[in-house]
Write a protein that holds these residues in place. Structure first.
Motif, PDB file in Angstrom:
ATOM      1  N   MET A  45       0.860  -1.180   0.000  1.00 36.14           N
ATOM      2  CA  MET A  45       0.000   0.000   0.000  1.00 36.14           C
ATOM      3  C   MET A  45       0.895   1.228   0.000  1.00 36.14           C
ATOM      4  SD  MET A  45      -3.170  -1.045   0.037  1.00 36.14           S
ATOM      5  CE  MET A  45      -4.078   0.391   0.511  1.00 36.14           C
ATOM      6  N   VAL A  46       0.657   2.153  -0.922  1.00 30.98           N
ATOM      7  CA  VAL A  46       1.446   3.385  -0.983  1.00 30.98           C
ATOM      8  C   VAL A  46       0.608   4.601  -0.630  1.00 30.98           C
ATOM      9  CG1 VAL A  46       3.159   2.499  -2.596  1.00 30.98           C
ATOM     10  CG2 VAL A  46       1.073   3.532  -3.472  1.00 30.98           C
ATOM     11  N   GLY A  47      -0.635   4.412  -0.384  1.00 37.23           N
ATOM     12  CA  GLY A  47      -1.546   5.483   0.007  1.00 37.23           C
ATOM     13  C   GLY A  47      -2.833   4.876   0.511  1.00 37.23           C
ATOM     14  N   GLN A  48      -3.776   5.730   0.868  1.00 43.97           N
ATOM     15  CA  GLN A  48      -5.029   5.240   1.421  1.00 43.97           C
ATOM     16  C   GLN A  48      -5.768   4.335   0.437  1.00 43.97           C
ATOM     17  OE1 GLN A  48      -7.606   8.278   2.832  1.00 43.97           O
ATOM     18  NE2 GLN A  48      -9.071   6.847   3.704  1.00 43.97           N
ATOM     19  N   ASP A  49      -5.784   4.696  -0.839  1.00 43.74           N
ATOM     20  CA  ASP A  49      -6.468   3.875  -1.839  1.00 43.74           C
ATOM     21  C   ASP A  49      -5.554   3.577  -3.022  1.00 43.74           C
ATOM     22  OD1 ASP A  49      -6.375   6.414  -2.819  1.00 43.74           O
ATOM     23  OD2 ASP A  49      -8.366   6.362  -3.714  1.00 43.74           O
ATOM     24  N   LYS A  50      -4.242   3.533  -2.779  1.00 49.71           N
ATOM     25  CA  LYS A  50      -3.261   3.275  -3.844  1.00 49.71           C
ATOM     26  C   LYS A  50      -2.391   2.085  -3.464  1.00 49.71           C
ATOM     27  CE  LYS A  50      -3.053   8.151  -4.998  1.00 49.71           C
ATOM     28  NZ  LYS A  50      -4.042   8.622  -4.014  1.00 49.71           N
ATOM     29  N   MET A  51      -2.146   1.220  -4.455  1.00 49.33           N
ATOM     30  CA  MET A  51      -1.395   0.004  -4.205  1.00 49.33           C
ATOM     31  C   MET A  51      -0.504  -0.314  -5.395  1.00 49.33           C
ATOM     32  SD  MET A  51      -2.906  -3.848  -3.550  1.00 49.33           S
ATOM     33  CE  MET A  51      -3.899  -3.334  -2.177  1.00 49.33           C
ATOM     34  N   LEU A  52       0.685  -0.820  -5.128  1.00 53.72           N
ATOM     35  CA  LEU A  52       1.557  -1.367  -6.158  1.00 53.72           C
ATOM     36  C   LEU A  52       1.560  -2.876  -6.002  1.00 53.72           C
ATOM     37  CD1 LEU A  52       4.644   1.005  -6.021  1.00 53.72           C
ATOM     38  CD2 LEU A  52       2.911   0.885  -7.812  1.00 53.72           C
ATOM     39  N   MET A  53       1.479  -3.588  -7.135  1.00 55.19           N
ATOM     40  CA  MET A  53       1.445  -5.044  -7.094  1.00 55.19           C
ATOM     41  C   MET A  53       2.395  -5.602  -8.141  1.00 55.19           C
ATOM     42  SD  MET A  53      -2.689  -5.527  -6.848  1.00 55.19           S
ATOM     43  CE  MET A  53      -2.633  -7.268  -7.046  1.00 55.19           C
ATOM     44  N   ILE A  54       3.066  -6.690  -7.790  1.00 54.35           N
ATOM     45  CA  ILE A  54       3.825  -7.459  -8.777  1.00 54.35           C
ATOM     46  C   ILE A  54       2.957  -8.653  -9.119  1.00 54.35           C
ATOM     47  CG2 ILE A  54       5.900  -8.784  -9.247  1.00 54.35           C
ATOM     48  CD1 ILE A  54       7.359  -6.995  -7.252  1.00 54.35           C
ATOM     49  N   VAL A  55       2.575  -8.738 -10.397  1.00 58.25           N
ATOM     50  CA  VAL A  55       1.623  -9.738 -10.853  1.00 58.25           C
ATOM     51  C   VAL A  55       2.281 -10.616 -11.905  1.00 58.25           C
ATOM     52  CG1 VAL A  55      -0.625 -10.083 -11.947  1.00 58.25           C
ATOM     53  CG2 VAL A  55      -0.278  -8.136 -10.451  1.00 58.25           C
ATOM     54  N   GLN A  56       2.048 -11.935 -11.818  1.00 61.29           N
ATOM     55  CA  GLN A  56       2.563 -12.867 -12.809  1.00 61.29           C
ATOM     56  C   GLN A  56       1.390 -13.486 -13.554  1.00 61.29           C
ATOM     57  OE1 GLN A  56       4.710 -16.223 -11.234  1.00 61.29           O
ATOM     58  NE2 GLN A  56       6.011 -16.291 -13.042  1.00 61.29           N
ATOM     59  N   VAL A  57       1.401 -13.330 -14.888  1.00 59.30           N
ATOM     60  CA  VAL A  57       0.382 -13.912 -15.753  1.00 59.30           C
ATOM     61  C   VAL A  57       1.115 -14.836 -16.703  1.00 59.30           C
ATOM     62  CG1 VAL A  57      -1.442 -13.478 -17.412  1.00 59.30           C
ATOM     63  CG2 VAL A  57      -1.012 -11.822 -15.592  1.00 59.30           C
ATOM     64  N   GLN A  58       0.933 -16.127 -16.528  1.00 60.51           N
ATOM     65  CA  GLN A  58       1.658 -17.169 -17.235  1.00 60.51           C
ATOM     66  C   GLN A  58       3.154 -16.924 -17.099  1.00 60.51           C
ATOM     67  OE1 GLN A  58      -0.045 -17.573 -21.138  1.00 60.51           O
ATOM     68  NE2 GLN A  58      -1.715 -18.819 -20.357  1.00 60.51           N
ATOM     69  N   ASP A  59       3.855 -16.521 -18.165  1.00 65.70           N
ATOM     70  CA  ASP A  59       5.303 -16.332 -18.076  1.00 65.70           C
ATOM     71  C   ASP A  59       5.702 -14.863 -18.040  1.00 65.70           C
ATOM     72  OD1 ASP A  59       4.491 -15.876 -20.649  1.00 65.70           O
ATOM     73  OD2 ASP A  59       6.254 -16.778 -21.581  1.00 65.70           O
ATOM     74  N   GLN A  60       4.752 -13.960 -17.940  1.00 67.17           N
ATOM     75  CA  GLN A  60       5.045 -12.534 -17.864  1.00 67.17           C
ATOM     76  C   GLN A  60       4.877 -12.041 -16.431  1.00 67.17           C
ATOM     77  OE1 GLN A  60       2.315 -10.690 -20.598  1.00 67.17           O
ATOM     78  NE2 GLN A  60       3.861 -10.639 -22.221  1.00 67.17           N
ATOM     79  N   THR A  61       5.810 -11.193 -16.007  1.00 70.18           N
ATOM     80  CA  THR A  61       5.723 -10.571 -14.690  1.00 70.18           C
ATOM     81  C   THR A  61       5.732  -9.072 -14.888  1.00 70.18           C
ATOM     82  OG1 THR A  61       6.937 -12.421 -13.751  1.00 70.18           O
ATOM     83  CG2 THR A  61       6.759 -10.460 -12.403  1.00 70.18           C
ATOM     84  N   MET A  62       4.826  -8.389 -14.209  1.00 69.48           N
ATOM     85  CA  MET A  62       4.706  -6.943 -14.405  1.00 69.48           C
ATOM     86  C   MET A  62       4.395  -6.235 -13.101  1.00 69.48           C
ATOM     87  SD  MET A  62       1.094  -7.151 -16.437  1.00 69.48           S
ATOM     88  CE  MET A  62       1.501  -8.694 -17.223  1.00 69.48           C
ATOM     89  N   LEU A  63       4.714  -4.940 -13.082  1.00 63.92           N
ATOM     90  CA  LEU A  63       4.376  -4.075 -11.967  1.00 63.92           C
ATOM     91  C   LEU A  63       3.095  -3.347 -12.336  1.00 63.92           C
ATOM     92  CD1 LEU A  63       5.215  -2.835  -9.228  1.00 63.92           C
ATOM     93  CD2 LEU A  63       6.415  -1.075 -10.532  1.00 63.92           C
ATOM     94  N   VAL A  64       2.103  -3.420 -11.442  1.00 63.48           N
ATOM     95  CA  VAL A  64       0.791  -2.841 -11.711  1.00 63.48           C
ATOM     96  C   VAL A  64       0.467  -1.845 -10.602  1.00 63.48           C
ATOM     97  CG1 VAL A  64      -1.670  -3.393 -11.921  1.00 63.48           C
ATOM     98  CG2 VAL A  64       0.024  -4.958 -12.830  1.00 63.48           C
ATOM     99  N   GLY A  65      -0.054  -0.688 -10.990  1.00 62.58           N
ATOM    100  CA  GLY A  65      -0.511   0.305 -10.037  1.00 62.58           C
ATOM    101  C   GLY A  65      -2.023   0.282  -9.966  1.00 62.58           C
ATOM    102  N   MET A  66      -2.552   0.326  -8.760  1.00 68.18           N
ATOM    103  CA  MET A  66      -4.003   0.278  -8.587  1.00 68.18           C
ATOM    104  C   MET A  66      -4.455   1.434  -7.708  1.00 68.18           C
ATOM    105  SD  MET A  66      -4.860  -3.744  -7.946  1.00 68.18           S
ATOM    106  CE  MET A  66      -6.524  -3.334  -7.519  1.00 68.18           C
ATOM    107  N   THR A  67      -5.548   2.049  -8.102  1.00 67.51           N
ATOM    108  CA  THR A  67      -6.240   3.023  -7.264  1.00 67.51           C
ATOM    109  C   THR A  67      -7.686   2.565  -7.157  1.00 67.51           C
ATOM    110  OG1 THR A  67      -6.925   4.476  -9.074  1.00 67.51           O
ATOM    111  CG2 THR A  67      -4.754   4.890  -8.120  1.00 67.51           C
ATOM    112  N   SER A  68      -8.493   3.332  -6.473  1.00 64.36           N
ATOM    113  CA  SER A  68      -9.895   2.942  -6.346  1.00 64.36           C
ATOM    114  C   SER A  68     -10.643   3.101  -7.668  1.00 64.36           C
ATOM    115  CB  SER A  68     -10.574   3.768  -5.260  1.00 64.36           C
ATOM    116  OG  SER A  68     -10.474   5.144  -5.565  1.00 64.36           O
TER     117      SER A  68
END
Length: 121
Positions: A45-68
């Motif tokens: 969690m980087v803020g009240q409604d903000k999140m950074l996630m490392i996500v793996q989809v099959q053989d790809q790995t990516m950094l994803v930013g999420m807000t509300s």
């Protein structure tokens, strides 16, 4: 006496219902997060409604930013296997961290007392 017995039965019934309700809610929550194709490797969690996630989809790995309001792919991560291995080797359990902190704390206190005692002599 019958009022006490009735109250006891109602209390037991409420506790049983609460137990099964929380068990049911727990199963619902785990079913939503379980996936065969997508794995969330880490999140912060980087803020009240903000999140950074490392996500793996099959053989790809990516950094994803999420807000509300949105989800956005920030970048692809190369050498994800090395990153995961580093994270696993650097993680230690709570008890070892606590023990090292306690030992370092006691050692610092003892050294501090010895230095004060040395100054007095």
């Amino acid at each position: 006496m019958p009022e006490f017995l009735f109250s006891l039965v109602v209390l037991i019934l409420i506790l049983v219902l609460a137990y099964y309700t929380t068990k049911w809610i727990g199963k619902k929550g785990s079913m939503q997060s379980g996936s065969r194709m997508i794995k969330v490797l880490d999140r912060v969690m980087v803020g009240q409604d903000k999140m950074l996630m490392i996500v793996q989809v099959q053989d790809q790995t990516m950094l994803v930013g999420m807000t509300s309001h949105s989800v956005q792919k920030l970048c692809d991560i190369e050498n994800a296997d090395e990153l995961i291995l580093q994270a696993k080797t650097s993680d230690t359990d709570f008890s070892s961290i606590l023990n090292s902190a306690l030992h370092e704390g006691w050692a610092a206190k003892l050294m501090g007392k010895k230095k004060k005692g040395d100054d007095a002599e």
